[in-house]
Design an enzyme around this catalytic site. Structure first.
Site, short mmCIF file in Angstrom:
data_model
loop_
_atom_site.label_atom_id
_atom_site.label_comp_id
_atom_site.label_asym_id
_atom_site.label_seq_id
_atom_site.Cartn_x
_atom_site.Cartn_y
_atom_site.Cartn_z
CG HIS A 77 -2.07 1.23 1.10
ND1 HIS A 77 -3.43 0.59 1.27
CD2 HIS A 77 -2.15 2.32 0.89
CE1 HIS A 77 -4.14 1.56 1.04
NE2 HIS A 77 -3.36 2.56 0.63
CG LEU A 78 1.88 5.07 -2.94
CD1 LEU A 78 3.24 4.82 -3.61
CD2 LEU A 78 0.90 5.93 -3.88
CG HIS A 79 3.20 4.40 3.25
ND1 HIS A 79 3.33 3.13 2.68
CD2 HIS A 79 4.33 4.30 3.99
CE1 HIS A 79 4.22 2.42 3.13
NE2 HIS A 79 4.83 3.15 4.02
CD GLN A 80 5.49 11.93 -0.64
OE1 GLN A 80 6.01 10.65 -0.79
NE2 GLN A 80 5.60 12.93 -0.92
#
Length: 182
Positions: free
Chosen positions: A139-142
């Protein structure tokens, strides 16, 4: 720290110009212990958090396609993550709307943290894939990590202690209150 003499090296390799800090406790992270078992939405913390109330989930702001949440294991006080609601792993798989909102929310996170805690700088980043350091690669996260002069010190390495000046709930409350209402 002075490099070991040839006698002190005792056969542990050739002397070079690098100093080393050994952090064997990090092997737990490297081996993936405590990470979601499958990477599926059912055990993904970034998919589970939005179902919680904002206080319980440490959510600072909810948008249309993304949300900002405090990192449960922060590098520094005020360390936020900007996550799309959709379970997507790769930045190139975001829709145009998701890309725009993640970018705008990252900018607003920086503005809000500046207003509340006056950091001297930021580290921003996305780790794409396990080998790139993504703790939860599915899950992409910045990351939005505020930085201050002298904030990196010996305590985490030597004392295995991270010094945080405020409880996560208090930090969430301050940031959520300062985040502009739409």
């Amino acid at each position: 720290m002075t490099p070991p003499s040839e006698d002190e090296q005792d056969g542990v390799g050739e002397h070079d110009a690098f100093e080393r800090l050994w952090t064997p406790h990090r092997i737990v992270y490297i081996k993936g212990e405590g990470k979601p078992a499958t990477g599926d939405e059912a055990d993904c913390p970034f998919c589970l958090i939005p179902a919680m109330d904002d206080v319980e989930g440490l959510i600072v702001h909810r948008g249309e396609t993304a949300y900002a949440v405090l990192n449960l294991y922060p590098y520094n006080a005020g360390h936020l993550l900007v996550c799309p609601f959709r379970h997507v792993a790769d930045y190139t798989d975001l829709t145009a709307a998701e890309t725009a909102e993640v970018a705008a929310m990252t900018q607003q996170a920086m503005r809000t943290v500046r207003e509340v805690t006056s950091p001297q700088g930021f580290n921003l980043g996305m780790n794409q894939g396990n080998v790139a350091g993504a703790g939860i690669a599915a899950h992409l996260h910045q990351h939005v990590v505020p930085r201050w002069g002298g904030d990196a010190n010996f305590m985490p390495v030597i004392g295995q202690t991270k010094i945080m000046p405020q409880l996560l709930g208090e930090t969430r409350e301050l940031l959520a209150a300062a985040w502009p209402k739409e």
